[in-house]
Design a protein around this motif. Structure first.
Motif, PDB file in Angstrom:
ATOM      1  N   SER A 159     -33.019 -14.762 -45.642  1.00 26.67           N
ATOM      2  CA  SER A 159     -32.362 -13.554 -46.153  1.00 26.67           C
ATOM      3  C   SER A 159     -30.847 -13.733 -46.147  1.00 26.67           C
ATOM      4  O   SER A 159     -30.158 -13.239 -47.044  1.00 26.67           O
ATOM      5  CB  SER A 159     -32.778 -12.309 -45.369  1.00 26.67           C
ATOM      6  N   GLN A 160     -30.312 -14.496 -45.163  1.00 31.68           N
ATOM      7  CA  GLN A 160     -28.873 -14.791 -45.158  1.00 31.68           C
ATOM      8  C   GLN A 160     -28.498 -15.615 -46.383  1.00 31.68           C
ATOM      9  O   GLN A 160     -27.480 -15.374 -47.023  1.00 31.68           O
ATOM     10  CB  GLN A 160     -28.516 -15.578 -43.900  1.00 31.68           C
ATOM     11  N   VAL A 161     -29.336 -16.616 -46.699  1.00 31.62           N
ATOM     12  CA  VAL A 161     -29.084 -17.470 -47.869  1.00 31.62           C
ATOM     13  C   VAL A 161     -29.050 -16.621 -49.142  1.00 31.62           C
ATOM     14  O   VAL A 161     -28.112 -16.709 -49.936  1.00 31.62           O
ATOM     15  CB  VAL A 161     -30.166 -18.572 -47.988  1.00 31.62           C
ATOM     16  N   LEU A 162     -30.059 -15.790 -49.306  1.00 29.43           N
ATOM     17  CA  LEU A 162     -30.152 -14.973 -50.529  1.00 29.43           C
ATOM     18  C   LEU A 162     -28.988 -13.981 -50.615  1.00 29.43           C
ATOM     19  O   LEU A 162     -28.441 -13.734 -51.690  1.00 29.43           O
ATOM     20  CB  LEU A 162     -31.489 -14.239 -50.570  1.00 29.43           C
ATOM     21  N   SER A 163     -28.608 -13.448 -49.478  1.00 31.09           N
ATOM     22  CA  SER A 163     -27.510 -12.494 -49.442  1.00 31.09           C
ATOM     23  C   SER A 163     -26.195 -13.181 -49.842  1.00 31.09           C
ATOM     24  O   SER A 163     -25.420 -12.641 -50.641  1.00 31.09           O
ATOM     25  CB  SER A 163     -27.419 -11.930 -48.024  1.00 31.09           C
ATOM     26  N   LEU A 164     -25.964 -14.372 -49.279  1.00 30.99           N
ATOM     27  CA  LEU A 164     -24.735 -15.120 -49.623  1.00 30.99           C
ATOM     28  C   LEU A 164     -24.727 -15.521 -51.095  1.00 30.99           C
ATOM     29  O   LEU A 164     -23.698 -15.441 -51.766  1.00 30.99           O
ATOM     30  CB  LEU A 164     -24.619 -16.366 -48.741  1.00 30.99           C
ATOM     31  N   GLU A 165     -25.881 -15.946 -51.596  1.00 32.68           N
ATOM     32  CA  GLU A 165     -25.977 -16.323 -53.019  1.00 32.68           C
ATOM     33  C   GLU A 165     -25.630 -15.131 -53.910  1.00 32.68           C
ATOM     34  O   GLU A 165     -24.910 -15.278 -54.898  1.00 32.68           O
ATOM     35  CB  GLU A 165     -27.382 -16.837 -53.340  1.00 32.68           C
ATOM     36  N   ALA A 166     -26.117 -13.957 -53.520  1.00 28.64           N
ATOM     37  CA  ALA A 166     -25.835 -12.745 -54.307  1.00 28.64           C
ATOM     38  C   ALA A 166     -24.350 -12.423 -54.267  1.00 28.64           C
ATOM     39  O   ALA A 166     -23.744 -12.076 -55.293  1.00 28.64           O
ATOM     40  CB  ALA A 166     -26.652 -11.581 -53.761  1.00 28.64           C
ATOM     41  N   GLN A 167     -23.741 -12.570 -53.067  1.00 23.83           N
ATOM     42  CA  GLN A 167     -22.299 -12.297 -52.937  1.00 23.83           C
ATOM     43  C   GLN A 167     -21.473 -13.250 -53.801  1.00 23.83           C
ATOM     44  O   GLN A 167     -20.537 -12.839 -54.482  1.00 23.83           O
ATOM     45  CB  GLN A 167     -21.869 -12.461 -51.480  1.00 23.83           C
ATOM     46  N   ILE A 168     -21.829 -14.532 -53.767  1.00 28.19           N
ATOM     47  CA  ILE A 168     -21.083 -15.545 -54.538  1.00 28.19           C
ATOM     48  C   ILE A 168     -21.238 -15.274 -56.037  1.00 28.19           C
ATOM     49  O   ILE A 168     -20.268 -15.343 -56.793  1.00 28.19           O
ATOM     50  CB  ILE A 168     -21.549 -16.965 -54.146  1.00 28.19           C
ATOM     51  N   ALA A 169     -22.464 -14.941 -56.448  1.00 20.03           N
ATOM     52  CA  ALA A 169     -22.704 -14.665 -57.872  1.00 20.03           C
ATOM     53  C   ALA A 169     -21.887 -13.451 -58.319  1.00 20.03           C
ATOM     54  O   ALA A 169     -21.283 -13.451 -59.398  1.00 20.03           O
ATOM     55  CB  ALA A 169     -24.185 -14.417 -58.096  1.00 20.03           C
ATOM     56  N   GLN A 170     -21.831 -12.439 -57.427  1.00 20.66           N
ATOM     57  CA  GLN A 170     -21.086 -11.213 -57.737  1.00 20.66           C
ATOM     58  C   GLN A 170     -19.582 -11.536 -57.866  1.00 20.66           C
ATOM     59  O   GLN A 170     -18.905 -11.043 -58.762  1.00 20.66           O
ATOM     60  CB  GLN A 170     -21.289 -10.225 -56.597  1.00 20.66           C
ATOM     61  N   ARG A 171     -19.122 -12.406 -56.977  1.00 19.83           N
ATOM     62  CA  ARG A 171     -17.702 -12.776 -56.997  1.00 19.83           C
ATOM     63  C   ARG A 171     -17.361 -13.533 -58.282  1.00 19.83           C
ATOM     64  O   ARG A 171     -16.314 -13.321 -58.888  1.00 19.83           O
ATOM     65  CB  ARG A 171     -17.397 -13.651 -55.781  1.00 19.83           C
ATOM     66  N   LYS A 172     -18.279 -14.419 -58.686  1.00 22.09           N
ATOM     67  CA  LYS A 172     -18.048 -15.194 -59.907  1.00 22.09           C
ATOM     68  C   LYS A 172     -17.961 -14.269 -61.122  1.00 22.09           C
ATOM     69  O   LYS A 172     -17.126 -14.452 -61.997  1.00 22.09           O
ATOM     70  CB  LYS A 172     -19.179 -16.213 -60.113  1.00 22.09           C
ATOM     71  N   VAL A 173     -18.847 -13.261 -61.133  1.00 29.18           N
ATOM     72  CA  VAL A 173     -18.836 -12.292 -62.240  1.00 29.18           C
ATOM     73  C   VAL A 173     -17.513 -11.534 -62.240  1.00 29.18           C
ATOM     74  O   VAL A 173     -16.885 -11.324 -63.283  1.00 29.18           O
ATOM     75  CB  VAL A 173     -20.035 -11.316 -62.115  1.00 29.18           C
ATOM     76  N   ALA A 174     -17.038 -11.135 -61.042  1.00 25.05           N
ATOM     77  CA  ALA A 174     -15.786 -10.378 -60.929  1.00 25.05           C
ATOM     78  C   ALA A 174     -14.606 -11.218 -61.418  1.00 25.05           C
ATOM     79  O   ALA A 174     -13.699 -10.713 -62.075  1.00 25.05           O
ATOM     80  CB  ALA A 174     -15.580  -9.959 -59.481  1.00 25.05           C
ATOM     81  N   LEU A 175     -14.637 -12.521 -61.075  1.00 24.13           N
ATOM     82  CA  LEU A 175     -13.542 -13.424 -61.496  1.00 24.13           C
ATOM     83  C   LEU A 175     -13.560 -13.647 -62.998  1.00 24.13           C
ATOM     84  O   LEU A 175     -12.512 -13.749 -63.634  1.00 24.13           O
ATOM     85  CB  LEU A 175     -13.656 -14.767 -60.771  1.00 24.13           C
ATOM     86  N   ALA A 176     -14.768 -13.731 -63.551  1.00 22.22           N
ATOM     87  CA  ALA A 176     -14.899 -13.943 -64.990  1.00 22.22           C
ATOM     88  C   ALA A 176     -14.439 -12.685 -65.717  1.00 22.22           C
ATOM     89  O   ALA A 176     -13.821 -12.719 -66.730  1.00 22.22           O
ATOM     90  CB  ALA A 176     -16.333 -14.258 -65.344  1.00 22.22           C
TER      91      ALA A 176
END
Lengths: 323, 107
Positions: free
Chosen positions: A306-323
């Motif tokens: 669940s930590q892995v999935l949570s971090l992956e979601a955070q990173i994906a969200q950050r990438k979207v925000a940067l884009a």
């Protein structure tokens, strides 16, 4: 290293040591089971994997409901991690059950009700991951997966507990764990006829030889295609069966569970190999320790995933925000 | 190989299958977690938005690997399985009651 991390490390070490102990005990402490010999040891791994799968799917449903209520991506990560763990443990329960089936019944797969229902459960939860992978938009994916997970969970108790026990004839040894209606046997007076599973049985007589009572039981296969007379035994002193003959052409055994000579009646039951496995105290304790160990192992898997999935979601969200 | 010996090896292989499956899963997931945590530490939120404000950082050597609790756990499992597979048949034989020899009974 923080306190939480240190405690986590100690916890992992304890889980490892606990399960190492269970593994040793499985082969060294518990005795071979009468009728199954060393193959009975598989049950110490098989049942806990199925048990943990039930816990995992329940946890997944709880977090799915929480996601629908709170809409926190962390809840979705936990629901997915738990479902993934459940799927792995269901797969392991199926595989270990197939090996047990080969030894006890002579075939890996015989479409026994228990085997069929666990296969359906596997397919239902495998579809959850197919659904997740098919939706690109994160919010939509989480919402649909949560709804599907709740629907999948509704089928779980029925497929794991109800359907296999509704079947009139199953080779799966339910009686080893839960006293179900199909496992209670029947009481017959001399001359009377009854049915055990799909077998017609008739108590022909009871003969006492010292403390031992031997019953003559005529058994007939469905359609009366074949008949045989079996002679199960019962020890009046120890109040336990002495001899359990096998039904002709099958691995089922016929057991005499109690005898009342004055009334001329006996309680007889049909047992699949593996029934009564936990009657032995050493086997029972190792079995319970194994259940606890596998549950702790699932918690470990769940927390990491669940930590892995949570971090992956955070990173994906950050990438979207940067884009 | 007798049927009993064969059954115990089949049981051991089944238990091993369970452990290996879970071990592979946990090893992969733990490695992924470590990798993501490194990524998050090396790329804090908002850093890419203000490159001009970010002073160049001195090169920091990665943490040296150490024996983690996970690795101790794998070792414990490995030891248990080795012990179980190698020693169990001998132990089982040893635990069985030995019939007395005819000479002992007579004497």
């Amino acid at each position: 290293m923080g306190m939480a991390q240190r405690l986590g490390s100690i916890g992992k070490l304890l889980v490892g040591m606990w399960l190492a102990g269970v593994t040793i005990a499985t082969f060294v402490v518990i005795p071979p089971y009468q009728g199954l010999g060393d193959a009975g040891r598989i049950v110490i791994v098989h049942v806990p994997t199925a048990w943990v799968a039930v816990i995992a799917f329940t946890v997944s449903a709880v977090y799915s409901a929480l996601y629908l209520r709170r809409r926190r991506p962390d809840d979705d990560a936990k629901a997915t991690a738990a479902a993934e763990g459940g799927l792995i443990f269901t797969l392991l329960a199926t595989l270990t059950g197939m090996v047990f089936s080969q030894i006890a019944w002579g075939v890996f797969w015989n479409w026994d009700p228990r085997q069929v229902t666990i296969l359906i459960l596997l397919l239902i939860y495998a579809a959850l991951f197919a659904l997740r992978s098919a939706i690109d938009e994160p919010e939509r994916r989480r919402r649909l997966a949560a709804v599907y997970s709740l629907f999948a969970f509704v089928t779980m108790p029925f497929l794991m507990f109800v359907a296999p026990r509704m079947a009139e004839s199953t080779l799966h040894p339910n009686c080893a764990f839960i006293k179900g209606s199909d496992c209670d046997g029947i009481t017959l007076k001399i001359g009377h006829v009854g049915q055990l599973g799909d077998q017609k049985v008739q108590l022909l007589g009871l003969e006492r030889q010292g403390d031992i009572v031997v019953a003559q039981v005529k058994v007939s296969t469905p359609g009366l295609a074949s008949e045989a007379i079996l002679q199960p035994g019962y020890d009046l002193a120890t109040r336990s069966y002495t001899d359990r003959p096998t039904f002709p052409g099958q691995r089922f055994t016929l057991a005499l569970e109690s005898v009342d000579l004055e009334r001329g009646e006996a309680r007889i039951n049909m047992e699949a190999p593996g029934s009564g496995l936990l009657a032995n105290q050493r086997t029972l304790w190792v079995f319970l320790a194994s259940n606890i160990g596998f549950t702790m192992l699932f918690v470990w898997m769940f927390l990491v995933r669940s930590q892995v999935l949570s971090l992956e979601a955070q990173i994906a969200q950050r990438k979207v925000a940067l884009a | 190989m007798s049927e009993s010996t064969s059954a115990i090896y089949v049981s051991m292989a089944t238990v091993l299958l369970v452990w290996v499956t879970i071990a592979i899963y946990l090893a992969r997931v733990s490695a992924r977690l470590r990798s993501l945590q490194r990524d998050v530490r090396s790329d804090p939120p908002g850093s890419a938005q203000r490159p001009e404000e970010t002073a160049p950082q001195p090169a920091v050597a990665p943490d040296p690997p150490s024996v983690t609790a996970d690795q101790w756990t794998w070792m414990a499992w490995y030891a248990a399985l080795t012990y179980g597979c190698v020693e169990a048949p001998g132990m089982l034989k040893w635990l069985q009651p030995h019939p007395k020899a005819a000479g002992q009974l007579a004497g």
